[in-house]
Design a protein around this motif. Structure first.
Motif, short mmCIF file in Angstrom:
data_model
loop_
_atom_site.label_atom_id
_atom_site.label_comp_id
_atom_site.label_asym_id
_atom_site.label_seq_id
_atom_site.Cartn_x
_atom_site.Cartn_y
_atom_site.Cartn_z
N LEU A 71 0.83 -1.20 0.00
CA LEU A 71 0.00 0.00 0.00
C LEU A 71 0.87 1.25 0.00
CD1 LEU A 71 -2.83 1.33 0.19
CD2 LEU A 71 -2.54 1.25 2.68
N ASP A 72 1.87 1.30 0.87
CA ASP A 72 2.78 2.45 0.91
C ASP A 72 3.47 2.65 -0.44
OD1 ASP A 72 2.12 2.95 3.56
OD2 ASP A 72 3.91 1.97 4.37
N LYS A 75 0.93 3.97 -3.08
CA LYS A 75 0.60 5.37 -2.76
C LYS A 75 1.75 6.28 -3.15
CE LYS A 75 -3.51 4.70 -1.38
NZ LYS A 75 -4.56 5.07 -2.33
N LYS A 76 2.98 5.81 -2.97
CA LYS A 76 4.17 6.58 -3.37
C LYS A 76 4.17 6.78 -4.89
CE LYS A 76 9.18 6.28 -3.27
NZ LYS A 76 10.00 5.29 -3.93
N GLU A 78 1.51 6.83 -6.84
CA GLU A 78 0.44 7.80 -7.13
C GLU A 78 0.94 9.23 -6.92
OE1 GLU A 78 -3.51 5.13 -6.00
OE2 GLU A 78 -2.86 6.70 -4.63
N ASP A 86 -5.95 11.80 -1.78
CA ASP A 86 -6.19 10.38 -1.54
C ASP A 86 -7.60 10.25 -1.00
OD1 ASP A 86 -6.34 7.78 -0.61
OD2 ASP A 86 -4.32 7.77 0.19
N THR A 88 -9.09 7.83 0.28
CA THR A 88 -9.16 7.10 1.55
C THR A 88 -9.10 8.07 2.72
OG1 THR A 88 -7.97 5.28 0.50
CG2 THR A 88 -8.15 5.22 2.88
N ASP A 99 -4.87 5.91 -10.09
CA ASP A 99 -5.45 5.32 -8.88
C ASP A 99 -5.05 3.85 -8.89
OD1 ASP A 99 -7.02 5.10 -6.54
OD2 ASP A 99 -8.73 4.40 -7.71
N ASP A 101 -5.49 0.40 -6.64
CA ASP A 101 -6.17 -0.23 -5.50
C ASP A 101 -5.75 -1.69 -5.38
OD1 ASP A 101 -7.71 1.97 -4.69
OD2 ASP A 101 -9.23 1.54 -6.20
N ARG A 114 -6.57 2.26 6.75
CA ARG A 114 -6.08 2.60 5.42
C ARG A 114 -6.37 1.57 4.34
NH1 ARG A 114 -0.15 2.98 5.63
NH2 ARG A 114 -0.36 3.91 3.58
#
Length: 137
Positions: A71-72, A75-76, A78, A86, A88, A99, A101, A114
């Protein structure tokens, strides 16, 4: 280190959408192995109004990362690609350059502030997700 099989959904509705998705897939492949990709699918925005159509793709990857590490990492990606908000955190859906997921992670059931695995909205509520994922079951 054990390997995990993960299903990701990627979407973009700003700029060159296919290029955005391909760039994100390239970045994902720097630390994960891409096992399978779906065809691209265009769809209307879900849960917010926009005149920008989405381009979406599903992919199966193999990774040694834990769910939170993955996830980290996504997200990095993105943020590196220019995503500003975000959903979320903000609880508001907006247009986005990319995006990513996490839909499934092995057969794990996991819930935190999260992350929820499996991603129930993509598996059961969103039509475009069901279309993309039907070949991965």
């Amino acid at each position: 280190m054990s390997q995990h099989t993960v299903v990701l959904l990627l979407g973009s509705n700003i700029g060159d959408q296919k290029k955005n998705i391909d760039t994100a897939l390239d970045k994902i492949s720097e630390t994960c192995f891409i096992l399978k990709k779906s065809e691209y699918l265009t769809s209307e925005p879900v849960e917010f109004a926009s005149s920008n159509i989405f381009c979406n793709i599903a992919t199966i990857i193999s990774t040694h990362q834990s769910p939170i590490q993955l996830l980290d990492y996504v997200k990095k990606i993105e943020i590196e690609m220019g995503r500003l908000t975000d959903s979320t955190i903000s609880k508001v859906y907006t247009d986005r350059i990319i995006d990513i997921d996490i839909v499934k992670y092995d057969e794990l059931k996991f819930t935190s502030e999260r992350l929820e695995i499996p991603h129930k909205k993509h598996l059961f509520e969103r039509e475009f997700s069901r279309i993309l994922l039907k070949n991965f079951s």
